[in-house]
Design a protein around this motif. Structure first.
Motif, mmCIF file in Angstrom:
data_model
loop_
_atom_site.group_PDB
_atom_site.id
_atom_site.type_symbol
_atom_site.label_atom_id
_atom_site.label_comp_id
_atom_site.label_asym_id
_atom_site.label_seq_id
_atom_site.Cartn_x
_atom_site.Cartn_y
_atom_site.Cartn_z
ATOM 1 N N ALA A 1 -41.691 23.240 -35.310
ATOM 2 C CA ALA A 1 -43.104 23.094 -34.955
ATOM 3 C C ALA A 1 -43.277 22.789 -33.480
ATOM 4 O O ALA A 1 -44.174 23.317 -32.811
ATOM 5 C CB ALA A 1 -43.732 21.993 -35.804
ATOM 6 N N TYR A 2 -42.421 21.900 -32.976
ATOM 7 C CA TYR A 2 -42.504 21.463 -31.579
ATOM 8 C C TYR A 2 -41.134 21.592 -30.922
ATOM 9 O O TYR A 2 -40.428 20.597 -30.730
ATOM 10 C CB TYR A 2 -42.987 20.020 -31.500
ATOM 11 C CG TYR A 2 -44.395 19.806 -31.997
ATOM 12 C CD1 TYR A 2 -45.485 20.392 -31.353
ATOM 13 C CD2 TYR A 2 -44.641 19.008 -33.116
ATOM 14 C CE1 TYR A 2 -46.780 20.199 -31.804
ATOM 15 C CE2 TYR A 2 -45.938 18.811 -33.578
ATOM 16 C CZ TYR A 2 -46.999 19.407 -32.916
ATOM 17 O OH TYR A 2 -48.288 19.213 -33.361
ATOM 18 N N PRO A 3 -40.728 22.812 -30.553
ATOM 19 C CA PRO A 3 -39.408 22.985 -29.922
ATOM 20 C C PRO A 3 -39.279 22.224 -28.611
ATOM 21 O O PRO A 3 -38.159 21.961 -28.163
ATOM 22 C CB PRO A 3 -39.311 24.504 -29.698
ATOM 23 C CG PRO A 3 -40.719 25.006 -29.798
ATOM 24 C CD PRO A 3 -41.427 24.090 -30.733
ATOM 25 N N GLU A 4 -40.414 21.839 -28.017
ATOM 26 C CA GLU A 4 -40.373 21.060 -26.781
ATOM 27 C C GLU A 4 -39.636 19.731 -26.959
ATOM 28 O O GLU A 4 -39.138 19.148 -25.999
ATOM 29 C CB GLU A 4 -41.802 20.766 -26.301
ATOM 30 C CG GLU A 4 -42.617 21.993 -25.939
ATOM 31 C CD GLU A 4 -43.397 22.559 -27.125
ATOM 32 O OE1 GLU A 4 -44.337 23.336 -26.870
ATOM 33 O OE2 GLU A 4 -43.062 22.244 -28.285
ATOM 34 N N LEU A 5 -39.575 19.236 -28.205
ATOM 35 C CA LEU A 5 -38.931 17.948 -28.452
ATOM 36 C C LEU A 5 -37.405 18.044 -28.443
ATOM 37 O O LEU A 5 -36.723 17.029 -28.253
ATOM 38 C CB LEU A 5 -39.381 17.377 -29.802
ATOM 39 C CG LEU A 5 -40.852 16.966 -29.922
ATOM 40 C CD1 LEU A 5 -41.148 16.475 -31.337
ATOM 41 C CD2 LEU A 5 -41.195 15.881 -28.898
ATOM 42 N N SER B 1 -39.426 1.962 -27.448
ATOM 43 C CA SER B 1 -38.079 1.556 -27.042
ATOM 44 C C SER B 1 -36.985 2.371 -27.732
ATOM 45 O O SER B 1 -35.817 2.298 -27.334
ATOM 46 C CB SER B 1 -37.862 0.068 -27.331
ATOM 47 O OG SER B 1 -37.941 -0.187 -28.723
ATOM 48 N N LEU B 2 -37.357 3.149 -28.738
ATOM 49 C CA LEU B 2 -36.390 3.996 -29.441
ATOM 50 C C LEU B 2 -36.383 5.393 -28.841
ATOM 51 O O LEU B 2 -37.362 5.837 -28.239
ATOM 52 C CB LEU B 2 -36.735 4.085 -30.928
ATOM 53 C CG LEU B 2 -36.776 2.775 -31.717
ATOM 54 C CD1 LEU B 2 -37.087 3.060 -33.182
ATOM 55 C CD2 LEU B 2 -35.472 2.007 -31.589
ATOM 56 N N THR B 3 -35.283 6.105 -29.019
ATOM 57 C CA THR B 3 -35.223 7.488 -28.547
ATOM 58 C C THR B 3 -36.077 8.377 -29.440
ATOM 59 O O THR B 3 -36.510 7.975 -30.532
ATOM 60 C CB THR B 3 -33.781 8.009 -28.562
ATOM 61 O OG1 THR B 3 -33.319 8.092 -29.926
ATOM 62 C CG2 THR B 3 -32.849 7.109 -27.758
ATOM 63 N N VAL B 4 -36.295 9.600 -28.976
ATOM 64 C CA VAL B 4 -37.032 10.573 -29.788
ATOM 65 C C VAL B 4 -36.309 10.797 -31.117
ATOM 66 O O VAL B 4 -36.923 10.822 -32.182
ATOM 67 C CB VAL B 4 -37.185 11.894 -29.016
ATOM 68 C CG1 VAL B 4 -37.726 12.996 -29.918
ATOM 69 C CG2 VAL B 4 -38.093 11.689 -27.814
ATOM 70 N N ARG C 1 -34.042 10.967 -25.123
ATOM 71 C CA ARG C 1 -34.923 10.177 -24.266
ATOM 72 C C ARG C 1 -35.644 9.098 -25.053
ATOM 73 O O ARG C 1 -35.956 9.269 -26.236
ATOM 74 C CB ARG C 1 -35.980 11.094 -23.611
ATOM 75 C CG ARG C 1 -35.410 12.048 -22.597
ATOM 76 C CD ARG C 1 -35.953 11.907 -21.208
ATOM 77 N NE ARG C 1 -37.317 11.481 -21.051
ATOM 78 C CZ ARG C 1 -38.279 12.259 -20.554
ATOM 79 N NH1 ARG C 1 -38.029 13.522 -20.238
ATOM 80 N NH2 ARG C 1 -39.478 11.757 -20.370
ATOM 81 N N ARG C 2 -35.942 7.990 -24.386
ATOM 82 C CA ARG C 2 -36.751 6.950 -25.010
ATOM 83 C C ARG C 2 -38.196 7.430 -25.105
ATOM 84 O O ARG C 2 -38.730 8.020 -24.158
ATOM 85 C CB ARG C 2 -36.676 5.645 -24.225
ATOM 86 C CG ARG C 2 -35.295 5.010 -24.269
ATOM 87 C CD ARG C 2 -35.311 3.566 -23.798
ATOM 88 N NE ARG C 2 -33.976 3.008 -23.806
ATOM 89 C CZ ARG C 2 -33.367 2.507 -24.883
ATOM 90 N NH1 ARG C 2 -34.018 2.509 -26.037
ATOM 91 N NH2 ARG C 2 -32.160 2.010 -24.805
#
Length: 227
Positions: free
Chosen positions: A114-118, A92-95, A124-125
Motif C-alpha cells: 500500500a505504501y512502498p515509501e515505507l 521512539s520506535l523504528t518504523v 528509521r525512528r
C-alpha cells in the motif's frame, strides 16, 4: 456486523459541553464521514466512539451492544482501531517496530504494498518521519490489524495528492472487505467520493456543527443539499 453508533451522546470539556445529544450511526461495509470545521465536535465524536473521551451521558453501541463503559484498550481488543490526528505512532520506535505492534511476526507485505515509501524507512525512528510519512505508518496499522472497525481523524493530513488518492482507495477497499470505516474531515473530499464510487462503497455523511449533527445523508444527497 452492524457497525458502531453514538446514541444521545453528550461530552463535556470542563464547564463546556462539546457534544449536545449527538446521534449518529456508522454502518458496516460503508465509509462514514464526519464533516465539520475545526471546533465543530467531529473529533470529539470520533474520540467518544474510540473511548478516549468519556461520555457525560448517552451510549456507544458496537454491533448493537452497549460498550459505553468499556475503556479504549478493551474496545481495541474487540477490533476497534483508532488513528488520531496527532501522536498516532510511537516516535521512539523504528518504523519496523511500529508495524510489529500491529502485526507480530514481521509480515508487513500488505502495508508495504500500500505504501512502498515505507520500505526504505523501516530502520528509521518514527519520530524523524515527515507528517505525511507518519500518516502512512499510522494507517498501515489498520491494514495490518484487519480491524473490523477503523476510526481515522484526518487520514490524509500532510500527504501528497497522489498518496491521498491512494489512501482513499485503501479505505474504500477496507469497506469492501466488510469493515466499518469512519473518518473525520473538514469537508467531503471529491477524491474520497470518487474512490468510493469506483469501489461501489456507500458513503454516509454526518455534518457536525457546534457539537450537534445538523445533517445526515448519503454522499450524493449531501452534495446536492450543499449545492
Amino acid at each position: 456486523m452492524k457497525g458502531i453508533e453514538l446514541r444521545d451522546a453528550r461530552v463535556r470539556h470542563g464547564p463546556l459541553e462539546a457534544l449536545h445529544g449527538v446521534c449518529l450511526a456508522a454502518p458496516a461495509a460503508a465509509l462514514t464521514v464526519l464533516v465539520g470545521r475545526n471546533g465543530s465536535g467531529r473529533t470529539t465524536a470520533l474520540r467518544a466512539l474510540a473511548g478516549t473521551l468519556p461520555l457525560t451521558s448517552g451510549a456507544v453501541l458496537l454491533d448493537g451492544r452497549d460498550i459505553t463503559r468499556r475503556p479504549a484498550h478493551e474496545r481495541a481488543a474487540r477490533g476497534l482501531c483508532f488513528i488520531p490526528d496527532r501522536q498516532a505512532v510511537f516516535p521512539s520506535l523504528t518504523v519496523a517496530e511500529n508495524l510489529e505492534r500491529a502485526r507480530p511476526g514481521g509480515d508487513f507485505g500488505r502495508a508495504l504494498s500500500a505504501y512502498p515509501e515505507l520500505g526504505p524507512l523501516l530502520p528509521r525512528r518514527a519520530g524523524t518521519l515527515s507528517g505525511g510519512e507518519q500518516r502512512m505508518l499510522a494507517l498501515s496499522r489498520a491494514l495490518l490489524s484487519g480491524a473490523p472497525v477503523v476510526l481515522v481523524d484526518e487520514p490524509t493530513q500532510g500527504m501528497a495528492p497522489s498518496v491521498t488518492a491512494r489512501t482513499y482507495a485503501l479505505l474504500a477497499d477496507l469497506c469492501t472487505r466488510g469493515a466499518c470505516v469512519v473518518v473525520a474531515e473538514q469537508r467531503l473530499p471529491p477524491a474520497l467520493r470518487e474512490r468510493a464510487r469506483r469501489a461501489a462503497v456507500t458513503v454516509v455523511v454526518h455534518e457536525v456543527r457546534r457539537g450537534a449533527v445538523v445533517f445526515s445523508a448519503e454522499a450524493a444527497e449531501f452534495r446536492t443539499a450543499r449545492e
